[in-house]
Design an enzyme around this catalytic site. Structure first.
Site, short mmCIF file in Angstrom:
data_model
loop_
_atom_site.label_atom_id
_atom_site.label_comp_id
_atom_site.label_asym_id
_atom_site.label_seq_id
_atom_site.Cartn_x
_atom_site.Cartn_y
_atom_site.Cartn_z
N GLY A 43 0.77 -1.24 -0.03
CA GLY A 43 0.04 -0.04 -0.10
C GLY A 43 0.93 1.17 0.06
O GLY A 43 2.00 1.14 0.40
N GLN A 47 2.87 9.80 1.29
CA GLN A 47 4.14 9.37 1.35
C GLN A 47 5.42 9.55 0.47
O GLN A 47 6.53 9.52 0.55
CB GLN A 47 4.04 7.80 1.36
CG GLN A 47 3.31 7.39 2.77
CD GLN A 47 3.19 5.90 2.65
OE1 GLN A 47 2.35 5.30 2.28
NE2 GLN A 47 4.19 4.90 3.60
N CYS A 66 5.10 -0.08 7.56
CA CYS A 66 4.97 0.84 6.68
C CYS A 66 6.36 1.42 5.78
O CYS A 66 7.39 1.33 6.45
CB CYS A 66 4.69 2.19 7.47
SG CYS A 66 4.39 3.64 6.30
N LEU A 67 6.19 1.74 4.48
CA LEU A 67 7.34 2.06 3.71
C LEU A 67 7.98 3.31 4.32
O LEU A 67 9.01 3.45 4.09
CB LEU A 67 7.01 2.12 2.23
CG LEU A 67 6.56 0.88 1.52
CD1 LEU A 67 6.26 1.15 0.21
CD2 LEU A 67 7.48 -0.21 1.41
N HIS A 119 -4.98 1.86 7.12
CA HIS A 119 -3.47 2.22 7.23
C HIS A 119 -3.17 3.44 6.43
O HIS A 119 -2.93 4.48 6.58
CB HIS A 119 -2.57 1.15 7.14
CG HIS A 119 -1.04 1.31 7.23
ND1 HIS A 119 -0.19 1.11 8.10
CD2 HIS A 119 -0.37 2.23 6.21
CE1 HIS A 119 1.08 1.23 7.73
NE2 HIS A 119 1.05 2.20 6.91
N GLU A 120 -3.55 3.21 4.97
CA GLU A 120 -3.22 4.11 3.82
C GLU A 120 -4.20 5.29 4.14
O GLU A 120 -3.93 6.61 3.87
CB GLU A 120 -3.20 3.81 2.50
CG GLU A 120 -2.56 2.27 2.06
CD GLU A 120 -1.23 2.64 2.74
OE1 GLU A 120 -0.52 3.82 2.68
OE2 GLU A 120 -0.52 1.51 2.88
N HIS A 167 -2.61 7.83 6.41
CA HIS A 167 -1.83 8.52 5.99
C HIS A 167 -2.33 10.06 5.35
O HIS A 167 -1.56 10.94 5.49
CB HIS A 167 -0.77 8.04 4.96
CG HIS A 167 0.13 7.05 5.23
ND1 HIS A 167 1.35 7.44 5.95
CD2 HIS A 167 0.16 5.72 4.93
CE1 HIS A 167 2.22 6.35 6.32
NE2 HIS A 167 1.43 5.52 5.64
NI NI Z 1 2.27 3.21 5.62
#
Ligand code: NI
Length: 167
Positions: A46, A51, A91-92, A133-134, A137
């Site tokens: 995701g 991000q 998370c990236l 989660h996304e 953000h």
């Molecule tokens: Ni994330």
């Protein structure tokens, strides 16, 4: 297509609230293609526009085993949710850190697709977690903010140390 730089926690830009996409046009479709390339290369399941330092309401997810089922949500809204699921998340933007977070188990989300058409989707399991989660953000929220402040400061120190080591 081009790979984009992913902001790393605790970069303050990750705390930006995204604004709605006013028109789904070619620039949005190009951004989605670049975000997809970035997410698959990472690899991740995701990615939110936040991000990659684009503060518009756009997320992409692909929770498929074969990583060949890209789902795009523009201006996503959570219109219903129920239940409680706890799962380890990563998370990236917070590389190498994984911890358990509580989320709704079932969600219904409304969004626009790449043609600017509205759709609704119900999700459970990993997909439901990933979408929540996304979407966080887009509100300027990173999953580690659900953890204790002690854990958060440990994570910040760890990531800062790692950043210094790579410079
Ligand atoms: Ni994330």
């Amino acid at each position: 297509m081009a790979k984009l730089d992913i902001l790393r926690y605790p970069d303050p830009r990750l705390y930006t609230r995204a604004v709605p996409v006013s028109m789904v046009d070619d620039s949005i479709r190009r951004l989605v293609a670049d975000m997809a390339e970035t997410m698959y290369a990472a690899p991740g399941i995701g990615l939110a526009a936040t991000q990659v330092d684009r503060h518009i309401q756009l997320i992409i997810v692909d929770t498929s085993e074969a990583q060949n089922d890209l789902q795009v949500f523009i201006n996503p809204e959570l219109i219903a949710s129920t239940g409680d699921a706890e799962r380890e998340e990563g998370c990236l933007s917070v590389p190498g850190i994984y911890d358990k977070v509580h989320r709704a188990e079932w969600i219904r989300v409304r969004a626009l697709n790449l043609d600017g058409q509205p759709f609704e989707l119900e999700a459970t399991g990993l997909l439901a977690i990933c979408i929540q989660h996304e979407m966080d953000h887009l509100l300027g929220k990173v999953f580690v903010q659900y953890l204790s402040s002690l854990k958060q400061s440990r994570i910040r120190n760890k990531l800062k140390k790692r950043l210094r080591e790579t410079l």
